[in-house]
Write a protein that holds these residues in place. Structure first.
Motif, short mmCIF file in Angstrom:
data_model
loop_
_atom_site.label_atom_id
_atom_site.label_comp_id
_atom_site.label_asym_id
_atom_site.label_seq_id
_atom_site.Cartn_x
_atom_site.Cartn_y
_atom_site.Cartn_z
N LYS A 153 6.10 -12.48 -5.23
CA LYS A 153 5.85 -11.22 -5.98
C LYS A 153 4.37 -10.88 -6.07
O LYS A 153 4.00 -9.79 -6.52
N SER A 156 2.47 -7.44 -1.67
CA SER A 156 3.49 -6.44 -1.32
C SER A 156 4.50 -7.12 -0.39
O SER A 156 4.16 -8.09 0.29
N HIS A 157 5.73 -6.58 -0.34
CA HIS A 157 6.77 -7.17 0.52
C HIS A 157 6.26 -7.33 1.94
O HIS A 157 6.40 -8.37 2.56
N GLN A 215 4.65 -5.59 -7.35
CA GLN A 215 5.99 -5.99 -7.80
C GLN A 215 5.97 -6.58 -9.21
O GLN A 215 7.01 -6.89 -9.76
#
Ligand code: MLT
Length: 264
Positions: A153, A156-157, A215
């Motif tokens: 988290k 970023s993904h 996130q």
């Protein structure tokens, strides 16, 4: 470098000359998270980066670590290194919570604030429960159990999937946090005061920064702060998550440099 404070030995770095800029790291990190900022910013500014209690090289001391205690440590550090002039205080995430506490207690020391990936509000009831779950997990299974939950988290993904080197680097920094440091900081964040009422009273320039794909802290939290702060600007960096300074160092540094150039 280390400073002997009344009840702890605080490790820190102090680089460059000029307007002092105190950079306060997030949780569960340490001053190494500013690695991509320090060379660039220390060309024009004096950059002071503490390791908060129980993080990095600073040993743990009995907790909980309230945000006020950590802010007091930052001021004691500035006093120990004889910084009497106004300071720009920058904090990322938990570092931002500490920056709020510092401003609340010592507004006369602050020239400006940089609030990155942070929020003014206190923990919600659910967030407090999650802190207790993390505390129990850390005590039962060690810090690495909590870090394993957090690491995906922190970025970023997209960056988490693609930038293995950066993921490794963040993990290495997080692994330096001691069990007592982790538990005491989680307790301090869980119990921290709501800084929302402070926002309209902050009469220094503030740069609010946020990664578009954070996130952990929602963009709306930064937008709300920006709306209430009398002298704020807002920089939302695309393609970055919670650790926007490591994910997009060039645009982060550029936004900070532009902001600092306007501070006397
Ligand atoms: C941080 O990055 O400092 C923490 O994730 C903040 C928090 O847990 O509230």
């Amino acid at each position: 470098m280390k400073a002997e404070l009344p009840d702890t030995t605080l490790h820190y770095s102090d680089q460059g000359k000029g307007l002092p800029v105190l950079l306060i790291h997030g949780f569960p990190l340490n001053q190494q998270m500013w690695v991509d900022q320090v060379d660039f910013l220390s060309k024009s500014y004096r950059i002071i980066m503490p390791d908060l209690r129980g993080h990095g090289e600073t040993p743990p001391s009995p907790g909980p670590y309230s945000m006020e205690l950590l802010a007091d440590d930052c001021i004691a550090l500035l006093d120990a290194i004889a910084i009497n002039e106004l300071v720009v205080v920058g904090g990322l995430s938990m570092g931002g919570y500490v920056a709020f506490a510092l401003y609340r207690r010592y507004p006369e020391r602050v020239a400006a604030l940089i609030l990155a990936a942070t929020r003014a509000s206190a923990d919600s009831a659910d967030a407090k429960v999650n802190r207790d779950i993390s505390i129990a997990k850390a005590k039962a299974d060690g810090t690495s159990a909590v870090l394993a939950d957090m690491l995906p988290k922190m970025l970023s993904h997209q960056i988490y999937e693609k930038s293995h080197q950066l993921v490794k680097r963040v993990e290495q920094i997080m692994l330096q946090t001691t069990l007592d440091g982790m538990v005491s900081a989680l307790q301090g964040m869980r119990d921290r005061q709501d800084s929302t009422p402070l926002l309209t009273h902050i009469d220094v320039p503030v740069l609010v920064m946020h990664g578009s794909d954070d996130q952990i802290i929602r963009l709306v939290d930064s937008q709300k702060m920006y709306a209430q702060l009398p002298k704020a600007s807002l920089a939302v960096l695309p393609d970055s998550g919670h650790l926007l300074n490591l994910e997009q160092p060039e645009s982060f540094n550029e936004a900070v440099a532009r902001f600092l150039s306007g501070i006397k």
